[in-house]
Design a protein around this motif. Structure first.
Motif, PDB file in Angstrom:
ATOM      1  N   TYR A 166      -9.256  -1.714 -18.220  1.00  0.00           N
ATOM      2  CA  TYR A 166     -10.144  -1.658 -17.780  1.00  0.00           C
ATOM      3  C   TYR A 166     -10.580  -2.433 -17.150  1.00  0.00           C
ATOM      4  N   LEU A 167     -10.349  -3.896 -17.310  1.00  0.00           N
ATOM      5  CA  LEU A 167     -11.103  -4.897 -16.032  1.00  0.00           C
ATOM      6  C   LEU A 167     -10.361  -4.548 -14.397  1.00  0.00           C
ATOM      7  N   ALA A 168      -9.118  -4.090 -14.888  1.00  0.00           N
ATOM      8  CA  ALA A 168      -8.275  -3.681 -13.026  1.00  0.00           C
ATOM      9  C   ALA A 168      -8.742  -2.291 -12.566  1.00  0.00           C
ATOM     10  N   THR A 190      -3.752   0.811  -3.403  1.00  0.00           N
ATOM     11  CA  THR A 190      -2.624  -0.098  -3.148  1.00  0.00           C
ATOM     12  C   THR A 190      -2.570  -0.350  -4.608  1.00  0.00           C
ATOM     13  N   PRO A 191      -1.876  -1.237  -5.339  1.00  0.00           N
ATOM     14  CA  PRO A 191      -2.081  -1.716  -6.390  1.00  0.00           C
ATOM     15  C   PRO A 191      -2.878  -2.489  -7.472  1.00  0.00           C
ATOM     16  N   ILE A 192      -3.208  -3.463  -8.337  1.00  0.00           N
ATOM     17  CA  ILE A 192      -3.788  -4.460  -8.166  1.00  0.00           C
ATOM     18  C   ILE A 192      -3.395  -4.695  -9.323  1.00  0.00           C
ATOM     19  N   ALA A 233       1.078  -1.434   0.069  1.00  0.00           N
ATOM     20  CA  ALA A 233       0.247  -0.378  -0.175  1.00  0.00           C
ATOM     21  C   ALA A 233       0.963   0.787   0.170  1.00  0.00           C
ATOM     22  N   LEU A 234       0.907   2.236  -0.554  1.00  0.00           N
ATOM     23  CA  LEU A 234       1.492   3.160  -0.646  1.00  0.00           C
ATOM     24  C   LEU A 234      -0.086   5.165  -0.735  1.00  0.00           C
ATOM     25  N   VAL A 235       1.140   5.389   1.033  1.00  0.00           N
ATOM     26  CA  VAL A 235       0.928   7.434   0.468  1.00  0.00           C
ATOM     27  C   VAL A 235       1.442   7.893   0.494  1.00  0.00           C
ATOM     28  N   SER A 280      -3.249 -11.278  -0.999  1.00  0.00           N
ATOM     29  CA  SER A 280      -3.369 -10.403  -1.172  1.00  0.00           C
ATOM     30  C   SER A 280      -1.955  -9.651  -0.407  1.00  0.00           C
ATOM     31  N   ASN A 281      -2.257  -8.003  -0.344  1.00  0.00           N
ATOM     32  CA  ASN A 281      -1.225  -7.239   0.330  1.00  0.00           C
ATOM     33  C   ASN A 281       0.739  -7.251  -1.539  1.00  0.00           C
ATOM     34  N   PRO A 282      -0.075  -6.853  -2.216  1.00  0.00           N
ATOM     35  CA  PRO A 282      -1.552  -5.726  -2.744  1.00  0.00           C
ATOM     36  C   PRO A 282      -2.097  -7.150  -3.512  1.00  0.00           C
ATOM     37  N   PRO A 283      -3.653  -6.769  -3.759  1.00  0.00           N
ATOM     38  CA  PRO A 283      -4.842  -8.114  -4.468  1.00  0.00           C
ATOM     39  C   PRO A 283      -4.148  -8.262  -5.653  1.00  0.00           C
TER      40      PRO A 283
END
Length: 189
Positions: free
Chosen positions: A123-125, A137-139, A1-3, A101-104
């Motif tokens: 488009y899907l992501a 967070t990236p997918i 995750a990133l902020v 998970s982490n990232p999903p």
């Protein structure tokens, strides 16, 4: 995750703030999923919002979704915007499930998924991100194609080739017998 937190924001002029924003947009265009906060640690300005974003990013990174929900979303996405055709055949996306998970990690199963365009994958992501409310967070999207049981050629002759050889052999035997019968009739005369 990133902020992302940009500190010392209160000490900047309006021109400097605009320049920093444009540089962030230019240099971090690949991190569209991260929340950006402009804070002042000395005064505590906008620091409270930062903690809320961190919690949201952690929840998004560790979230779990059922296979039925992901598959239903996939079916809706395919219904709204079908995958491209390849060699006259439509790419079929069958079902989706969570691979980690982490990232999903979202795993999508189908046929010819290796031929999906990058635009359709985005488009899907992006649709999964919007509907599932994934922030910070990236997918990771993984595409798996089913195996074609007829793709590999059999070793040795095929059924058709064996049958054709039998037919030729039978025709040769008949021709030889016919020739022998003709020669025997010729001898008798």
């Amino acid at each position: 995750a990133l902020v992302i937190a940009i500190n010392k924001w209160d000490g900047m002029t309006t021109e400097d703030r605009e320049r920093v924003k444009s540089e962030l947009d230019r240099r971090l265009e690949f991190i569209t999923y991260a929340d950006i906060h402009f804070i002042s640690a000395l005064h505590g300005t906008n620091v409270g919002n930062l903690y809320k974003s961190v919690d949201n990013a952690y929840e998004s990174a560790m979230a779990k979704w059922s296979t039925s929900r992901l598959t239903t979303l996939l079916e809706d996405m395919v219904k709204n915007h079908q995958p491209p055709m390849v060699n006259g055949r439509r790419i079929k996306l069958r079902y989706a499930h969570q691979g980690g998970s982490n990232p999903p990690v979202l795993v999508v199963h189908g046929t010819q998924t290796d031929r999906l365009t990058d635009a359709y994958k985005r488009y899907l992501a992006n649709t999964y991100r919007r509907v599932l409310e994934i922030n910070g967070t990236p997918i990771r999207m993984v595409f798996k194609s089913s195996e074609n049981p007829f793709a590999e050629k059999q070793e040795g002759p095929t059924f058709h080739a064996i049958r054709q050889k039998k037919i030729e052999r039978t025709q040769n035997i008949r021709a030889i017998k016919k020739e022998k019968a003709r020669k025997q009739r010729a001898k008798k005369r």
